[in-house]
Design a protein around this motif. Structure first.
Motif, PDB file in Angstrom:
ATOM      1  N   LYS A  42       0.805  -1.391   0.278  1.00 42.55           N
ATOM      2  CA  LYS A  42       0.058   0.164   0.044  1.00 42.55           C
ATOM      3  C   LYS A  42       0.728   1.357   0.070  1.00 42.55           C
ATOM      4  N   ARG A  43       1.796   0.958   0.638  1.00 43.31           N
ATOM      5  CA  ARG A  43       2.946   2.448   0.887  1.00 43.31           C
ATOM      6  C   ARG A  43       3.487   2.574  -0.445  1.00 43.31           C
ATOM      7  N   VAL A  44       3.992   1.602  -1.078  1.00 44.42           N
ATOM      8  CA  VAL A  44       4.420   1.697  -2.393  1.00 44.42           C
ATOM      9  C   VAL A  44       3.583   2.182  -3.490  1.00 44.42           C
ATOM     10  N   PHE A  45       2.332   1.714  -3.307  1.00 43.43           N
ATOM     11  CA  PHE A  45       1.361   2.149  -4.322  1.00 43.43           C
ATOM     12  C   PHE A  45       1.160   3.847  -4.156  1.00 43.43           C
ATOM     13  N   TYR A  46       0.914   4.148  -2.767  1.00 49.70           N
ATOM     14  CA  TYR A  46       0.439   5.707  -2.667  1.00 49.70           C
ATOM     15  C   TYR A  46       1.907   6.419  -3.334  1.00 49.70           C
ATOM     16  N   ASN A  47       3.274   6.070  -2.817  1.00 48.00           N
ATOM     17  CA  ASN A  47       4.368   6.720  -3.223  1.00 48.00           C
ATOM     18  C   ASN A  47       4.421   6.621  -4.953  1.00 48.00           C
ATOM     19  N   GLY A  48       4.017   5.536  -5.350  1.00 44.92           N
ATOM     20  CA  GLY A  48       4.071   5.535  -6.649  1.00 44.92           C
ATOM     21  C   GLY A  48       2.937   6.484  -7.482  1.00 44.92           C
ATOM     22  N   ARG A  52       3.341   9.833  -9.962  1.00 39.88           N
ATOM     23  CA  ARG A  52       2.575   9.905 -11.326  1.00 39.88           C
ATOM     24  C   ARG A  52       1.938  11.158 -11.140  1.00 39.88           C
ATOM     25  N   LYS A  53       1.334  11.411 -10.155  1.00 39.48           N
ATOM     26  CA  LYS A  53       0.387  12.952 -10.159  1.00 39.48           C
ATOM     27  C   LYS A  53       1.461  14.199 -10.447  1.00 39.48           C
ATOM     28  N   ARG A  55       4.413  14.083 -12.005  1.00 39.85           N
ATOM     29  CA  ARG A  55       4.715  13.995 -13.588  1.00 39.85           C
ATOM     30  C   ARG A  55       3.549  14.675 -14.225  1.00 39.85           C
ATOM     31  N   LEU A  56       2.291  14.314 -13.868  1.00 39.78           N
ATOM     32  CA  LEU A  56       1.321  15.076 -14.684  1.00 39.78           C
ATOM     33  C   LEU A  56       1.105  16.505 -14.498  1.00 39.78           C
ATOM     34  N   ALA A  57       1.452  16.928 -13.302  1.00 37.58           N
ATOM     35  CA  ALA A  57       1.363  18.164 -12.734  1.00 37.58           C
ATOM     36  C   ALA A  57       2.593  19.000 -13.611  1.00 37.58           C
ATOM     37  N   GLU A  58       3.747  18.459 -13.534  1.00 40.94           N
ATOM     38  CA  GLU A  58       4.521  19.105 -14.208  1.00 40.94           C
ATOM     39  C   GLU A  58       4.348  19.337 -15.664  1.00 40.94           C
ATOM     40  N   ARG A  59       3.674  18.657 -16.243  1.00 44.15           N
ATOM     41  CA  ARG A  59       3.043  18.794 -17.727  1.00 44.15           C
ATOM     42  C   ARG A  59       2.091  19.808 -17.860  1.00 44.15           C
ATOM     43  N   SER A  60       1.462  19.992 -16.852  1.00 48.00           N
ATOM     44  CA  SER A  60       0.286  20.747 -17.035  1.00 48.00           C
ATOM     45  C   SER A  60       0.632  22.050 -16.619  1.00 48.00           C
ATOM     46  N   ILE A  61       1.617  22.515 -16.131  1.00 48.67           N
ATOM     47  CA  ILE A  61       2.006  23.796 -15.690  1.00 48.67           C
ATOM     48  C   ILE A  61       2.304  24.809 -16.976  1.00 48.67           C
ATOM     49  N   VAL A  62       1.613  25.961 -17.206  1.00 50.55           N
ATOM     50  CA  VAL A  62       2.180  26.448 -18.565  1.00 50.55           C
ATOM     51  C   VAL A  62       2.479  28.074 -17.722  1.00 50.55           C
ATOM     52  N   PRO A  63       3.218  28.937 -18.443  1.00 48.86           N
ATOM     53  CA  PRO A  63       3.466  30.352 -17.921  1.00 48.86           C
ATOM     54  C   PRO A  63       2.055  31.099 -18.072  1.00 48.86           C
ATOM     55  N   GLY A  64       1.960  31.804 -17.161  1.00 49.29           N
ATOM     56  CA  GLY A  64       0.625  32.913 -17.098  1.00 49.29           C
ATOM     57  C   GLY A  64       0.387  33.135 -15.798  1.00 49.29           C
ATOM     58  N   THR A  65       0.550  34.541 -15.443  1.00 49.84           N
ATOM     59  CA  THR A  65       0.407  34.911 -13.976  1.00 49.84           C
ATOM     60  C   THR A  65      -0.397  35.841 -13.878  1.00 49.84           C
ATOM     61  N   HIS A  66      -0.942  36.337 -12.443  1.00 48.35           N
ATOM     62  CA  HIS A  66      -1.700  37.164 -12.058  1.00 48.35           C
ATOM     63  C   HIS A  66      -1.044  37.803 -10.903  1.00 48.35           C
ATOM     64  N   THR A  67      -1.444  39.031 -10.763  1.00 47.69           N
ATOM     65  CA  THR A  67      -0.733  39.907  -9.603  1.00 47.69           C
ATOM     66  C   THR A  67      -1.524  39.546  -8.339  1.00 47.69           C
ATOM     67  N   MET A  68      -0.993  39.634  -7.004  1.00 49.21           N
ATOM     68  CA  MET A  68      -1.528  39.410  -5.904  1.00 49.21           C
ATOM     69  C   MET A  68      -3.063  39.863  -5.525  1.00 49.21           C
ATOM     70  N   LEU A 223       3.581  23.438  -7.935  1.00 45.26           N
ATOM     71  CA  LEU A 223       3.820  21.894  -8.080  1.00 45.26           C
ATOM     72  C   LEU A 223       3.033  21.228  -6.913  1.00 45.26           C
ATOM     73  N   MET A 224       3.911  21.320  -5.770  1.00 40.86           N
ATOM     74  CA  MET A 224       3.352  20.744  -4.678  1.00 40.86           C
ATOM     75  C   MET A 224       1.677  20.636  -4.524  1.00 40.86           C
ATOM     76  N   VAL A 225       1.070  21.589  -4.775  1.00 43.03           N
ATOM     77  CA  VAL A 225      -0.430  21.775  -4.589  1.00 43.03           C
ATOM     78  C   VAL A 225      -0.950  20.803  -5.702  1.00 43.03           C
ATOM     79  N   LEU A 226      -0.390  20.988  -6.922  1.00 46.24           N
ATOM     80  CA  LEU A 226      -1.057  20.322  -7.910  1.00 46.24           C
ATOM     81  C   LEU A 226      -0.949  18.721  -7.992  1.00 46.24           C
ATOM     82  N   SER A 227       0.103  18.395  -7.014  1.00 47.62           N
ATOM     83  CA  SER A 227       0.388  17.019  -6.967  1.00 47.62           C
ATOM     84  C   SER A 227      -0.427  16.290  -5.534  1.00 47.62           C
ATOM     85  N   MET A 228      -1.258  16.860  -5.145  1.00 52.17           N
ATOM     86  CA  MET A 228      -1.882  16.749  -3.874  1.00 52.17           C
ATOM     87  C   MET A 228      -2.872  15.552  -4.296  1.00 52.17           C
TER      88      MET A 228
END
Length: 228
Positions: A42-48, A52-53, A55-68, A223-228
């Motif tokens: 189970k631990r190996v499954f969740y780490n894997g 995977r999430k 890697r998917l998050a990294e590919r989904s990030i594109v440049p584009g910003t808004h101000t605070m 990236l950390m937030v999108l990988s949740m």
């Protein structure tokens, strides 16, 4: 997170310390290597799954910003965030913790170098472990006092707290308008729905191409937030 135990695997306990820069140090002592095959799988499954999430998050990030300010307006209109004042529960403590974290991350040179507290040789020795934890707690209290003594003119902040009720839970958004820092968390509610709000806010705030190229803190947090 650092593993400090260097005993043979047969008798060692893995020790992890989280904290310092993010507030009180927490010590986690994890027992001997898991013998239950199902739990190990189970631990190996969740780490894997996390990898995977990620890697998917990294590919989904594109440049584009808004101000605070644009992000705050978006959060208010879309999710009903409203600014809180010092009458809000735990407001002063949250503000204090935020400043501690900011100083530790952004201006560590303002703080004295901490001496390492070596862990006990035998983690089965409960008295030694308690003494170790006591020393870590004492060091944490001293570090907090040291940070509290740094005057605002030496390290200014512009802290604001916003909150919103959603899905039988509460969202809290901390921002620093001076540094453009953002932290969104929640208590209660349906996890999937709350995670969706957090991810949407971080995506809207966004990252620049420079953030992506240089793997800046803003990029790593997204990236950390999108990988949740």
């Amino acid at each position: 997170m650092s593993k400090l135990s260097k005993k043979p695997a047969r008798s060692a306990s893995a020790v992890s310390i989280i904290g310092g820069a993010d507030g009180p140090t927490s010590v986690f002592i994890i027992g001997k290597k898991e013998k239950n095959l199902f739990r190990r799988m189970k631990r190996v499954f969740y780490n894997g799954r996390y990898r995977r999430k990620k890697r998917l998050a990294e590919r989904s990030i594109v440049p584009g910003t808004h101000t605070m300010q644009e992000m705050l307006q978006y959060a208010k209109e879309r999710y009903g965030f409203a600014e809180m004042n010092n009458s809000y529960r735990n407001y002063e403590e949250m503000k204090r913790r935020w400043r501690h974290n900011q100083i530790s991350r952004k201006r560590p040179e303002l703080l004295r170098e901490e001496k390492k507290i070596p862990p006990p040789e035998d983690f089965h020795d409960s008295e030694a472990v308690r003494e170790w934890e006591k020393r870590i707690q004492e060091r944490t209290v001293m570090r907090e006092k040291e940070i509290d003594a740094i005057p605002p003119e030496v390290f200014p902040t512009d802290y604001h707290l916003f909150a919103a009720e959603k899905e039988r839970g509460r969202l809290e958004m901390e921002v620093d308008l001076l540094y453009g820092d953002l932290a969104v968390s929640y208590v209660g509610g349906e996890k999937k729905a709350m995670d969706s709000v957090v991810k949407d806010i971080y995506r809207y705030y966004g990252v620049s191409q420079e953030d992506i190229d240089h793997k800046t803190e803003r990029y790593r947090e997204l990236l950390m937030v999108l990988s949740m």
